[in-house]
Design a protein around this motif. Structure first.
Motif, PDB file in Angstrom:
ATOM      1  N   ARG A 265       0.815  -1.212   0.000  1.00  0.00           N
ATOM      2  CA  ARG A 265       0.000   0.000   0.000  1.00  0.00           C
ATOM      3  C   ARG A 265       0.853   1.269   0.000  1.00  0.00           C
ATOM      4  O   ARG A 265       0.321   2.369  -0.120  1.00  0.00           O
ATOM      5  N   SER A 266       2.163   1.122   0.115  1.00  0.00           N
ATOM      6  CA  SER A 266       3.034   2.297   0.201  1.00  0.00           C
ATOM      7  C   SER A 266       2.997   3.107  -1.093  1.00  0.00           C
ATOM      8  O   SER A 266       2.885   2.557  -2.195  1.00  0.00           O
ATOM      9  N   LYS A 267       3.089   4.402  -0.935  1.00  0.00           N
ATOM     10  CA  LYS A 267       3.081   5.312  -2.082  1.00  0.00           C
ATOM     11  C   LYS A 267       4.240   4.995  -3.024  1.00  0.00           C
ATOM     12  O   LYS A 267       4.084   4.981  -4.243  1.00  0.00           O
ATOM     13  N   GLU A 268       5.395   4.703  -2.434  1.00  0.00           N
ATOM     14  CA  GLU A 268       6.592   4.412  -3.227  1.00  0.00           C
ATOM     15  C   GLU A 268       6.382   3.217  -4.161  1.00  0.00           C
ATOM     16  O   GLU A 268       6.696   3.286  -5.361  1.00  0.00           O
ATOM     17  N   LEU A 269       5.822   2.136  -3.651  1.00  0.00           N
ATOM     18  CA  LEU A 269       5.588   0.963  -4.500  1.00  0.00           C
ATOM     19  C   LEU A 269       4.454   1.194  -5.487  1.00  0.00           C
ATOM     20  O   LEU A 269       4.543   0.779  -6.653  1.00  0.00           O
ATOM     21  N   ARG A 270       3.397   1.884  -5.055  1.00  0.00           N
ATOM     22  CA  ARG A 270       2.279   2.161  -5.977  1.00  0.00           C
ATOM     23  C   ARG A 270       2.748   3.011  -7.152  1.00  0.00           C
ATOM     24  O   ARG A 270       2.375   2.769  -8.308  1.00  0.00           O
ATOM     25  N   GLU A 271       3.598   3.998  -6.860  1.00  0.00           N
ATOM     26  CA  GLU A 271       4.127   4.839  -7.943  1.00  0.00           C
ATOM     27  C   GLU A 271       5.076   4.055  -8.835  1.00  0.00           C
ATOM     28  O   GLU A 271       5.034   4.176 -10.062  1.00  0.00           O
TER      29      GLU A 271
END
Length: 149
Positions: free
Chosen positions: A95-101
């Motif tokens: 769910r982290s922003k870093e992985l989603r991006e």
């Protein structure tokens, strides 16, 4: 006249203060993710509460009108298991922003699928998450554990 003897059971074992918190579990899910020393990086899992499992089930359930049966509940089990896996996985946090991006999607389930692009890896994730949440515990296993404790 016989006296009615009622056995009183100690309920203190079941009070919130006596219940052990679910522990984090480390497990290798893929051999493709390695640290700087070449060691496989384990994923970290933690069981989620029953209430959250219920919420995820509702989110993954639709109702269909089926001829002759009326309105029928339809659970998208693949999506349900995937949502449980995502929420059970502490590391990496899908769910982290870093992985989603990085994986160009807002959906953490899609992050998990893209990160674990080899089908067996994704299957390992689902299996481990279900295990951590107790879905593979049989009554026989629990009875055996109780005997040995």
């Amino acid at each position: 006249m016989s006296e009615n003897k009622t056995k009183v059971h100690d309920l203190s074992f079941f009070l919130p203060s006596a219940v052990e918190e679910a522990e984090e579990v480390k497990a290798p899910i893929s051999k493709r993710f390695k640290d700087k020393e070449g060691n496989i990086v384990p994923f970290i899992f933690k069981a989620i509460p029953t209430e959250r499992i219920d919420e995820l089930e509702k989110l993954c359930t639709t109702f269909k009108n089926v001829k002759g049966q009326g309105r029928v509940k339809d659970l998208d089990t693949q999506r349900f298991y995937a949502r449980i896996a995502v929420e059970t996985t502490v590391y990496p946090d899908f769910r982290s922003k870093e992985l989603r991006e990085a994986y160009k999607t807002e959906d953490p389930v899609e992050v998990a699928k893209k990160l674990l692009s080899v089908a067996g890896e994704y299957s390992n994730l689902i299996t481990k998450a279900m295990e951590v949440n107790g879905f593979d515990d049989t009554l026989e296993d629990l009875e055996e554990a109780a005997k040995n404790s």
